[in-house]
Every structure is written in structure tokens, then in C-alpha cells.
Design a protein around this motif. Sequence first.
Motif, PDB file in Angstrom:
ATOM      1  N   GLY A   8      33.627 -83.682 -12.500  1.00 54.31           N
ATOM      2  CA  GLY A   8      33.871 -84.891 -13.257  1.00 54.31           C
ATOM      3  C   GLY A   8      34.021 -86.093 -12.379  1.00 54.31           C
ATOM      4  O   GLY A   8      33.292 -86.280 -11.419  1.00 54.31           O
ATOM      5  N   ARG A 134      38.476 -88.793 -21.958  1.00 52.96           N
ATOM      6  CA  ARG A 134      37.033 -88.980 -21.912  1.00 52.96           C
ATOM      7  C   ARG A 134      36.383 -88.215 -23.066  1.00 52.96           C
ATOM      8  O   ARG A 134      36.945 -87.246 -23.597  1.00 52.96           O
ATOM      9  CB  ARG A 134      36.451 -88.527 -20.581  1.00 52.96           C
ATOM     10  N   GLY A 136      32.667 -86.413 -24.476  1.00 50.24           N
ATOM     11  CA  GLY A 136      31.340 -85.901 -24.173  1.00 50.24           C
ATOM     12  C   GLY A 136      30.579 -85.709 -25.469  1.00 50.24           C
ATOM     13  O   GLY A 136      31.097 -85.124 -26.420  1.00 50.24           O
ATOM     14  N   CYS A 141      28.856 -80.052 -23.790  1.00 47.84           N
ATOM     15  CA  CYS A 141      30.090 -80.601 -23.204  1.00 47.84           C
ATOM     16  C   CYS A 141      31.295 -79.676 -23.349  1.00 47.84           C
ATOM     17  O   CYS A 141      32.196 -79.705 -22.513  1.00 47.84           O
ATOM     18  CB  CYS A 141      30.396 -81.956 -23.823  1.00 47.84           C
ATOM     19  N   CYS A 148      26.205 -82.575 -19.498  1.00 53.50           N
ATOM     20  CA  CYS A 148      26.998 -83.405 -20.404  1.00 53.50           C
ATOM     21  C   CYS A 148      27.128 -84.820 -19.857  1.00 53.50           C
ATOM     22  O   CYS A 148      27.384 -85.030 -18.666  1.00 53.50           O
ATOM     23  CB  CYS A 148      28.393 -82.807 -20.594  1.00 53.50           C
ATOM     24  N   TRP A 150      29.493 -87.882 -19.945  1.00 53.51           N
ATOM     25  CA  TRP A 150      30.867 -88.215 -20.294  1.00 53.51           C
ATOM     26  C   TRP A 150      31.019 -89.727 -20.431  1.00 53.51           C
ATOM     27  O   TRP A 150      30.470 -90.493 -19.656  1.00 53.51           O
ATOM     28  CB  TRP A 150      31.836 -87.691 -19.233  1.00 53.51           C
ATOM     29  N   LYS A 152      33.855 -92.688 -20.520  1.00 55.86           N
ATOM     30  CA  LYS A 152      35.233 -92.994 -20.155  1.00 55.86           C
ATOM     31  C   LYS A 152      35.733 -94.158 -20.992  1.00 55.86           C
ATOM     32  O   LYS A 152      35.054 -95.161 -21.167  1.00 55.86           O
ATOM     33  CB  LYS A 152      35.324 -93.329 -18.670  1.00 55.86           C
ATOM     34  N   GLU A 185      38.473 -84.726 -24.214  1.00 55.90           N
ATOM     35  CA  GLU A 185      39.347 -84.154 -23.186  1.00 55.90           C
ATOM     36  C   GLU A 185      40.361 -85.196 -22.743  1.00 55.90           C
ATOM     37  O   GLU A 185      40.033 -86.380 -22.614  1.00 55.90           O
ATOM     38  CB  GLU A 185      38.528 -83.678 -21.988  1.00 55.90           C
ATOM     39  N   GLN A 194      41.819 -80.222 -24.867  1.00 52.37           N
ATOM     40  CA  GLN A 194      40.410 -80.294 -25.249  1.00 52.37           C
ATOM     41  C   GLN A 194      40.283 -79.994 -26.738  1.00 52.37           C
ATOM     42  O   GLN A 194      40.840 -79.025 -27.240  1.00 52.37           O
ATOM     43  CB  GLN A 194      39.563 -79.306 -24.447  1.00 52.37           C
TER      44      GLN A 194
END
Length: 304
Positions: A8, A134, A136, A141, A148, A150, A152, A185, A194
Motif C-alpha cells: 500500500g 482508503r 478500493g 480489492c 486494486c 486505492w 485515499k 479499509e 475492513q
Amino acid sequence: MKAVLILGLISLMGAKGLEDFPQSYVVAKRNSTDAVTLPCGTTTKNDVTWTFEGQDVEFNGRISTDGPNLLVKYVDKPMLGKYTCLSEGETASTFLLMEVEEEEELDSFFSCRARSYYCTFNCIWHHKKYRAVRLGLGPNCHDGGNECQWFKGTTKSQDERFHFDLTHSLKPFAEERSRLELTVEAIKDYTFLQRTKKFYLRDIIQPDSPQIVSCQKGSSDINVNIRPPSSWPMPHSFFSLEHEIQYERKDDGELHCHQDSSSTITIPLKITKLRVRSRDSLVRSAWSEWTGWTDSTCSTKLTH
């Protein structure tokens, strides 16, 4: 339990734990008898030694090795943190996190909205105790696949919530056959949350407020002309909106509502103020926010 190893963002450490998603981490369930594997990420695997938060790892019934990797079970809070392996002068770190045990429904602190059927939508994370969040988009994901993408979130100082702007590849004119899948997540200290949310784009449609173009007074009524918001897709004959107009009568001060799919709605002449909102007439989406109150001429905005 299978270990979840995800590449990540760069890790940032705070005084009480993680402030962002680390480059490598493993998530374990609390006190599970199933061992999770902390991989040693060095290019060489000779004479590997492990440290935990800078101190030599103490091997016991909970922590053991499997070749160059570390096996950990019966995980509890004191065991969470940064594990580093050393081999021939090279180091690599992995963080051990613990799965959040809370069973809160995702919808209680997370919501999404699409202003139209175009390729963007936005989501808001309302849970203030998490420092990093974050999203996905897509089925790859949930298991931490490298494919995936992501997203933010950004925070706004006035509400401390995380705001996300996402894009999708659905076509506005096509029939929507598959649902969007979001993996959410979040990290607080060394705990990891998650959740997965699946939905059709039509389920999160909420148009922007419409525009009141004009009010034409007749002998006994007012014709209010309404225009869809500029963000709403065209042609409007295909992407039709239903409007609701609310007005206050002069004689009794009571509020009345009228709904119509026409761009012109007729209401009584003797009113003090009015406002309008809209929704997708086909899928019966969420209503837009109300426009501001305006007087019966539609030329003066009112503050109440």
C-alpha cells in the motif's frame, strides 16, 4: 486464518501507532489458534534474525519461525507493531495488525452519493476515531490484490470526515446489470477494519438541487418553471426528473406540497414562498436538497 499481505502506501508512525497504511502488513484475528505468517522481505534469506519494535524477538508458544519467515498465533494487543527481519545487512519490515472486533454496520458511518449517471461518485466516512481510511473499487480489492486501485480520502477541517471522489466505467445509457463493489479499509493505532459494500449506481443517485427558472402569475395561479441541475445528464427526456414543490399559503401559513414530472408546475396564486427539489423519476432515487426559499415572483431569495 489466511494472512492478508497488502502493498500500500508509505507507512507513517505516530506516537500511539500507525497514522497511514504501511507498505507491508499482516492482519490477524485476536487470540486465534491459526498462525499468521510475517514474511521476510529481504532479497537474501541467510541467517535471518527478527526484531520487534527494535528489540530481539522472544520465541515462545506464540512466536516461531518457518524458514526466514515468522509465525505468530494467539495474537493480542501487546504483540501488535513493527517486526523487522535482518539478513546480510539488509532489513525489511512488516506490521502485525489486529482485526477490529466491532460489528458495526458499515452504513452507520459510511455513505456514497452520485450526482448523476456519469463516471464519478463520492463517498464520506463519518467514523472519527480512525486516522487513515482508503477505498478500493472492484472485486480485486477485498483480498488485497495488486491490481486494486486505492483511493485515499481527504479531510475537511470543519467536519473531520474523510471525503472520497471515485470514478467508475459504467455507461450512462446502458442497462445496469452488475453492482459496484467497494472495499473500505481503516486503521486506528494497530487495529484494522475492513468492510465490503456492493450496490448499483442507481441506488446512490441523488441529484443536485434543480433551478427555479421563473414564476408566471395568472389570474388564479402561478406557473413555476423548473430546470434540472447542470450536473444532470442529457437528454432530459431520457433522464427524466420528478419535481416536488413546497409552498406556504398566505391565508393559513400552512405548507403544502405537489409532485409532478413536468418542467412547469401550477400552484395557487396566494402564497408567500416556495421551494423545489427533484429525484430520478424512473428509479425513485433519493430526493435532492431543497432549493432555497424564494417569494412568489421567484426573484427574491428568502432567508427562512
